[in-house]
Design an enzyme around this catalytic site. Structure first.
Site, PDB file in Angstrom:
ATOM      1  N   SER A  69       0.846  -1.195   0.000  1.00  7.92           N
ATOM      2  CA  SER A  69       0.000   0.000   0.000  1.00  7.92           C
ATOM      3  C   SER A  69       0.882   1.246   0.000  1.00  7.92           C
ATOM      4  CB  SER A  69      -0.969  -0.045   1.184  1.00  7.92           C
ATOM      5  OG  SER A  69      -1.973   0.939   1.058  1.00  7.92           O
TER       6      SER A  69
ATOM      7  N   GLU B   3      -9.325  -5.683  -4.320  1.00  4.87           N
ATOM      8  CA  GLU B   3      -8.706  -4.593  -3.569  1.00  4.87           C
ATOM      9  C   GLU B   3      -9.728  -3.610  -2.988  1.00  4.87           C
ATOM     10  OE1 GLU B   3      -5.639  -3.870  -2.714  1.00  4.87           O
ATOM     11  OE2 GLU B   3      -4.284  -4.960  -4.049  1.00  4.87           O
TER      12      GLU B   3
ATOM     13  N   HIS C 164      -7.951  -5.390  -0.048  1.00  7.05           N
ATOM     14  CA  HIS C 164      -6.684  -4.704   0.215  1.00  7.05           C
ATOM     15  C   HIS C 164      -6.074  -5.213   1.515  1.00  7.05           C
ATOM     16  CE1 HIS C 164      -3.866  -1.434  -0.428  1.00  7.05           C
ATOM     17  NE2 HIS C 164      -4.073  -0.960   0.785  1.00  7.05           N
TER      18      HIS C 164
END
Length: 519
Positions: free
Chosen positions: A211, A334, A438
């Site tokens: 990330s 995600e 995610h």
């Protein structure tokens, strides 16, 4: 190598005692903890505390110490609101890192009668940059012992300045907008100089992150100041072609925009227009808690700066980046976590509301209507459709674009994590099944917060295979190894408990042709 790096390679000293294990670094002795099969050294300073006049300055070298410094517990996380770090943090004395290294000493070590370990076979090093949107997270959240013991690597997890303390930009402020990235480089220099004492090879360093940590790896790939500090890169769910006009994905912003945001923050904190020196003196007196309350929810590094001269996407397109092998990937779903949170906050996605919801996040003329045509919503499937839009726009397709740019210049290995039953990262019941959202790949590599997630036998096998891939890549720039299923080059490897296979449908499944043409 520098003289200090050479010294770290040839003269590490480690002694073992009942109380733990002691390592000599150039700054002084560190006492760590012996576990079953590995050792940890936590809370190691890699830069001076950025306090007082050092708030919003580039990192300075850490001071040495006399005696034996306790390294058996992590240091404070960098200032951040409550969330990943329970209760948050307001402690600016936070520039520390943690080392996890296999034990006993690597094969071939020569042990003296006094317990000192002589020259040893060096292990690959993985330096991990945590995610959290450049506003939250801590290196100590990532227990790396499975990676260290199974993969035979030394893992370093890093704290770096976050939020406004890490990324404030202001006129005439050296380092504007990139203090957190500068911290990461200071940690890499520490690794270059000191990791030999822990059995690591300073000439075989892989910089990895997820990330915001993945986007940080992108930034370091194109930063001139990071030249020679790492030999490989792992980018997880932080594509180098992220855009600030699209929500959720990490990205950088132009320096003028960052300075405007910094000026606005200064005004809201009562440090409004004045001579630059007076503004900074005022800002350095603001209590951390008040600064956290006033800063924006989103933070991005500033480009057009000394550390980050150009947008990483432009640098990759021009071939102006450090040409090192890259392992790159994203997760199948995600966007589902964000979609679920938005829906739970009272924003249902139905055939009636879908156009308005899409327009709220993609406001340019014609965007929302095009999205609704490409991603139609029917009764009962609004959440997954909204999640697909977020994930495809902000992660899957930028990851594909990043891969296309990298593959023309460097060895590239691509994956997609696709466990549709991945262990949940947060408690509670979401409004729809999240699949592989995610950050859901992280428990397969780390014990987050020191707590392993419950997994089925098939999921544990997937976790082992992923660790094998990641650590083999760190060792040899090629993740393929006899212990894991084949990974043909120039393909996207789908990672799921019931299959680890190449896929040729990634771009089509994520509508990347559509996103590449959307304004």
């Amino acid at each position: 190598p520098t003289p200090t790096a050479t010294a770290a390679v040839t003269t590490p000293t480690t002694t073992t005692a009942a109380a733990g294990v002691t390592v000599r670094t150039h700054d002084g002795l560190l006492r760590g903890t012996v576990h079953d099969g590995y050792r940890t050294f936590e809370g190691i300073p890699y830069a001076a505390p950025p306090l007082g006049r050092l708030r919003w300055t580039p990192p300075r070298p850490a001071a040495g110490w006399s005696g034996v410094r306790d390294a058996t517990r992590p240091a404070s996380a960098c200032p951040q609101p409550a969330g990943e770090v329970p209760g948050g943090s307001t402690d600016e004395d936070c520039l520390y890192l943690n080392v996890t290294t296999p034990a006993p000493a690597p094969a071939g070590a020569a042990t003296t009668a006094g317990g000192a370990v002589g020259p040893v076979r060096r292990r690959p090093v993985i330096v991990w940059l945590h995610g959290g949107g450049f506003t939250t997270g801590a290196g100590s959240s990532y227990d790396a012992h499975r990676m260290a013991t199974r993969g035979g690597v030394v893992v370093v997890t890093v704290n770096y300045r976050l939020g406004a303390l890490g990324f404030l930009a202001h006129d005439h402020l050296p380092g504007s907008g990139t203090f957190g990235l500068a911290d990461q480089q200071a940690a890499l220099r520490w690794v270059r100089d000191e990791i030999g004492a822990f059995g690591g090879d300073p000439r075989n360093v892989t910089l990895a992150g997820e990330s915001a940590g993945g986007y940080s790896v992108c930034a370091q790939l194109v930063s001139p100041a990071a030249a020679g500090l790492f030999e490989r890169a792992v980018i997880q769910s932080g594509p180098c072609t992220g855009r600030p006009d699209r929500p959720f994905a990490p990205s950088s912003i132009p320096l003028p925009d960052a300075r405007a945001a910094g000026a606005d923050l200064a005004t809201r904190l009562g440090c409004g227009p004045a001579r630059a020196r007076e503004v900074m003196a005022c800002l350095r007196r603001v209590p951390v808690a008040r600064l956290l309350d006033a800063q924006g929810a989103d933070q991005q590094p500033a480009r057009s700066t000394g550390l980050l001269p150009v947008d990483p996407a432009a640098a990759l397109a021009a071939g102006r980046f450090h040409h090192v092998p890259v392992l790159l990937g994203s997760n199948h779903d995600e966007g589902n976590g964000w979609a679920a949170g938005i829906i739970q906050a009272g924003n249902p996605v139905t055939p009636v509301t879908w156009l308005d919801v899409a327009a709220a996040f993609f406001p340019l003329p014609g965007q929302a209507a095009a999205i609704v045509r490409t991603y139609p919503v029917h009764e009962g499937d609004g959440g997954p459709v909204f999640g697909a839009v977020i994930g495809d726009a902000d992660f899957a397709c930028p990851t594909a674009r990043t891969g296309t740019l990298l593959a023309t210049r460097v060895p590239l290995w691509r994956y997609e994590f696709a466990d549709e039953h991945a262990p949940p990262l947060v408690p509670g019941t979401p409004p729809f099944p999240l699949g592989a959202p995610h950050a859901s790949e992280l428990p397969y590599l780390f014990d987050l917060g020191g707590r392993p997630r419950e997994m089925t036998p098939a999921q544990r096998r997937l976790a082992n295979a992923m660790i094998d891939y990641w650590t083999r890549f760190a060792a040899a720039a090629d993740p393929r190894n006899p212990a894991a299923p084949p990974w043909p080059g120039h393909t996207v490897l789908s990672l799921a408990p019931d299959h680890i296979t190449p896929t040729g449908t990634f771009s089509a499944r994520h509508h990347c042709a559509f996103w590449n043409t959307l304004g």
